[in-house]
Scaffold this motif. Structure first.
Motif, PDB file in Angstrom:
ATOM      1  N   VAL A 136       4.481 -22.434  47.517  1.00  0.00           N
ATOM      2  CA  VAL A 136       3.234 -22.177  48.240  1.00  0.00           C
ATOM      3  C   VAL A 136       2.720 -23.457  48.886  1.00  0.00           C
ATOM      4  CG1 VAL A 136       0.798 -21.555  47.971  1.00  0.00           C
ATOM      5  CG2 VAL A 136       2.562 -20.169  46.888  1.00  0.00           C
ATOM      6  N   ALA A 137       2.822 -24.564  48.176  1.00  0.00           N
ATOM      7  CA  ALA A 137       2.400 -25.853  48.738  1.00  0.00           C
ATOM      8  C   ALA A 137       3.243 -26.211  49.961  1.00  0.00           C
ATOM      9  CB  ALA A 137       2.502 -26.943  47.673  1.00  0.00           C
ATOM     10  N   LEU A 138       4.553 -25.992  49.871  1.00  0.00           N
ATOM     11  CA  LEU A 138       5.430 -26.274  51.007  1.00  0.00           C
ATOM     12  C   LEU A 138       5.099 -25.369  52.189  1.00  0.00           C
ATOM     13  CD1 LEU A 138       7.846 -27.817  52.155  1.00  0.00           C
ATOM     14  CD2 LEU A 138       9.342 -26.069  51.149  1.00  0.00           C
ATOM     15  N   TYR A 139       4.774 -24.116  51.900  1.00  0.00           N
ATOM     16  CA  TYR A 139       4.412 -23.194  52.963  1.00  0.00           C
ATOM     17  C   TYR A 139       3.185 -23.681  53.722  1.00  0.00           C
ATOM     18  CZ  TYR A 139       2.676 -19.026  55.338  1.00  0.00           C
ATOM     19  OH  TYR A 139       2.208 -18.146  56.284  1.00  0.00           O
ATOM     20  N   PHE A 140       2.161 -24.141  53.024  1.00  0.00           N
ATOM     21  CA  PHE A 140       0.950 -24.604  53.693  1.00  0.00           C
ATOM     22  C   PHE A 140       1.183 -25.926  54.428  1.00  0.00           C
ATOM     23  CE2 PHE A 140      -1.294 -21.489  51.099  1.00  0.00           C
ATOM     24  CZ  PHE A 140      -2.240 -21.034  51.998  1.00  0.00           C
ATOM     25  N   LEU A 141       2.138 -26.722  53.986  1.00  0.00           N
ATOM     26  CA  LEU A 141       2.488 -27.933  54.729  1.00  0.00           C
ATOM     27  C   LEU A 141       3.082 -27.588  56.089  1.00  0.00           C
ATOM     28  CD1 LEU A 141       4.014 -30.237  51.959  1.00  0.00           C
ATOM     29  CD2 LEU A 141       1.842 -30.529  53.164  1.00  0.00           C
ATOM     30  N   TRP A 142       3.698 -26.426  56.191  1.00  0.00           N
ATOM     31  CA  TRP A 142       4.167 -25.949  57.497  1.00  0.00           C
ATOM     32  C   TRP A 142       3.068 -25.183  58.216  1.00  0.00           C
ATOM     33  CZ3 TRP A 142       4.171 -20.740  58.757  1.00  0.00           C
ATOM     34  CH2 TRP A 142       4.677 -20.420  60.021  1.00  0.00           C
ATOM     35  N   TRP A 143       2.324 -24.347  57.522  1.00  0.00           N
ATOM     36  CA  TRP A 143       1.379 -23.416  58.125  1.00  0.00           C
ATOM     37  C   TRP A 143       0.279 -24.138  58.903  1.00  0.00           C
ATOM     38  CZ3 TRP A 143      -3.778 -22.001  58.000  1.00  0.00           C
ATOM     39  CH2 TRP A 143      -4.108 -20.707  58.420  1.00  0.00           C
ATOM     40  N   ILE A 144      -0.276 -25.188  58.333  1.00  0.00           N
ATOM     41  CA  ILE A 144      -1.391 -25.882  58.970  1.00  0.00           C
ATOM     42  C   ILE A 144      -0.981 -26.514  60.310  1.00  0.00           C
ATOM     43  CG2 ILE A 144      -3.034 -27.787  58.732  1.00  0.00           C
ATOM     44  CD1 ILE A 144      -3.144 -27.141  55.736  1.00  0.00           C
ATOM     45  N   PRO A 145       0.106 -27.313  60.361  1.00  0.00           N
ATOM     46  CA  PRO A 145       0.505 -27.863  61.671  1.00  0.00           C
ATOM     47  C   PRO A 145       0.919 -26.786  62.673  1.00  0.00           C
ATOM     48  CG  PRO A 145       1.550 -29.078  59.895  1.00  0.00           C
ATOM     49  CD  PRO A 145       0.940 -27.866  59.277  1.00  0.00           C
ATOM     50  N   TYR A 146       1.548 -25.714  62.190  1.00  0.00           N
ATOM     51  CA  TYR A 146       1.996 -24.664  63.106  1.00  0.00           C
ATOM     52  C   TYR A 146       0.811 -23.945  63.737  1.00  0.00           C
ATOM     53  CZ  TYR A 146       4.374 -20.545  64.920  1.00  0.00           C
ATOM     54  OH  TYR A 146       4.840 -19.555  65.747  1.00  0.00           O
ATOM     55  N   VAL A 147      -0.194 -23.635  62.943  1.00  0.00           N
ATOM     56  CA  VAL A 147      -1.386 -22.977  63.483  1.00  0.00           C
ATOM     57  C   VAL A 147      -2.082 -23.890  64.488  1.00  0.00           C
ATOM     58  CG1 VAL A 147      -3.699 -22.134  62.905  1.00  0.00           C
ATOM     59  CG2 VAL A 147      -1.747 -21.466  61.506  1.00  0.00           C
ATOM     60  N   CYS A 148      -2.166 -25.175  64.187  1.00  0.00           N
ATOM     61  CA  CYS A 148      -2.779 -26.125  65.121  1.00  0.00           C
ATOM     62  C   CYS A 148      -2.007 -26.169  66.434  1.00  0.00           C
ATOM     63  CB  CYS A 148      -2.834 -27.519  64.493  1.00  0.00           C
ATOM     64  SG  CYS A 148      -3.981 -27.668  63.100  1.00  0.00           S
ATOM     65  N   PHE A 149      -0.687 -26.166  66.348  1.00  0.00           N
ATOM     66  CA  PHE A 149       0.143 -26.168  67.559  1.00  0.00           C
ATOM     67  C   PHE A 149      -0.115 -24.928  68.404  1.00  0.00           C
ATOM     68  CE2 PHE A 149       4.046 -24.130  69.181  1.00  0.00           C
ATOM     69  CZ  PHE A 149       4.279 -24.934  70.279  1.00  0.00           C
ATOM     70  N   GLN A 150      -0.150 -23.761  67.762  1.00  0.00           N
ATOM     71  CA  GLN A 150      -0.369 -22.524  68.500  1.00  0.00           C
ATOM     72  C   GLN A 150      -1.757 -22.486  69.133  1.00  0.00           C
ATOM     73  OE1 GLN A 150       1.505 -20.184  69.453  1.00  0.00           O
ATOM     74  NE2 GLN A 150       3.300 -20.105  68.147  1.00  0.00           N
ATOM     75  N   LEU A 151      -2.760 -22.927  68.394  1.00  0.00           N
ATOM     76  CA  LEU A 151      -4.120 -22.898  68.926  1.00  0.00           C
ATOM     77  C   LEU A 151      -4.296 -23.856  70.091  1.00  0.00           C
ATOM     78  CD1 LEU A 151      -6.262 -22.708  65.651  1.00  0.00           C
ATOM     79  CD2 LEU A 151      -5.593 -20.843  67.176  1.00  0.00           C
TER      80      LEU A 151
END
Length: 220
Positions: A136-151
């Motif tokens: 779960v920690a690894l997932y959020f390490l990807w999720w946060i930058p990816y969401v920022c990129f998309q936004l």
């Protein structure tokens, strides 16, 4: 496409294996990669490979075995290979340690725990000594930058029209847009947004998905 979760996890695993090889052969195991880091990364990849990636082989329609299509076979490979690698580590650890003792220690397999003894595993940073917590920690390490990129830029890259209706210059496609065009847009539009099928098809033709579509996609 390479910013997608599945691709990023494959790149991350490959980079970690290269680091372990460097540590065991060139640096002669001088503590470059600590036992804590080895255990944490193994736990994280165990959860990701045998959870998200293996599950995608069943759920996602574009992950299929089609030998005449390079893109489809590549998608199958990145989802199927990580679970097979983790299976090898779990059930053939003795042979691995015998042949590469300076690279793969695997001393933490006997004490492997899938869920933390205390705390909630899906809270970021909690239960990092378990498979669920680390993944779960690894997932959020990807999720946060990816969401920022998309936004910031990603959601507008493939659009064919600007907000004022003038023609845009589509650039790169993303996994989000590709998945939405394969039928997910119509499903989300019908279930969550009360959108007609005709309107959803128009959005797919123009790659004109909004932030609400994106956040529903990321939540699902």
């Amino acid at each position: 496409y390479y910013l997608d979760f599945c691709w990023c996890m494959n790149f991350t695993a490959f980079a970690m294996i290269l680091l372990l090889v460097f540590s065991g052969t060139v640096a002669h195991d001088d503590g470059l990669v600590s036992d804590t880091a080895r255990k944490g990364f193994f736990n994280a990849m165990m959860g990701v490979a045998c959870g998200t990636l293996m599950g995608a082989n069943v759920v996602l329609p574009f992950v299929a075995c089609m030998f005449h299509d390079v893109n489809t076979m590549t998608g199958l490979f990145i989802h199927l290979m990580p679970p097979m690698v983790m299976y090898t580590f779990m059930w053939h650890s003795a042979e691995i340690k015998e042949h590469w003792p300076s690279i793969f220690r695997l001393t933490y397999l006997e004490g492997l725990r899938y869920f933390p003894e205390e705390g909630i595993f899906f809270t970021p940073g909690d239960g990092l000594d378990s498979v669920a917590g680390s993944s779960v920690a690894l997932y959020f390490l990807w999720w946060i930058p990816y969401v920022c990129f998309q936004l910031l830029v990603g959601i507008d890259l493939p659009r064919k029209f600007n907000d004022d209706g003038t023609p845009a210059k589509p650039k790169w496609d993303t996994v989000f847009h590709s998945t939405m065009r394969q039928g997910l847009c119509m499903t989300l539009g019908t279930v969550f947004r009360g959108r007609s099928k005709k309107a959803s098809i128009a959005l797919c033709m123009e790659n004109n998905f909004d932030l609400i579509d994106f956040f529903i996609y990321m939540t699902c």
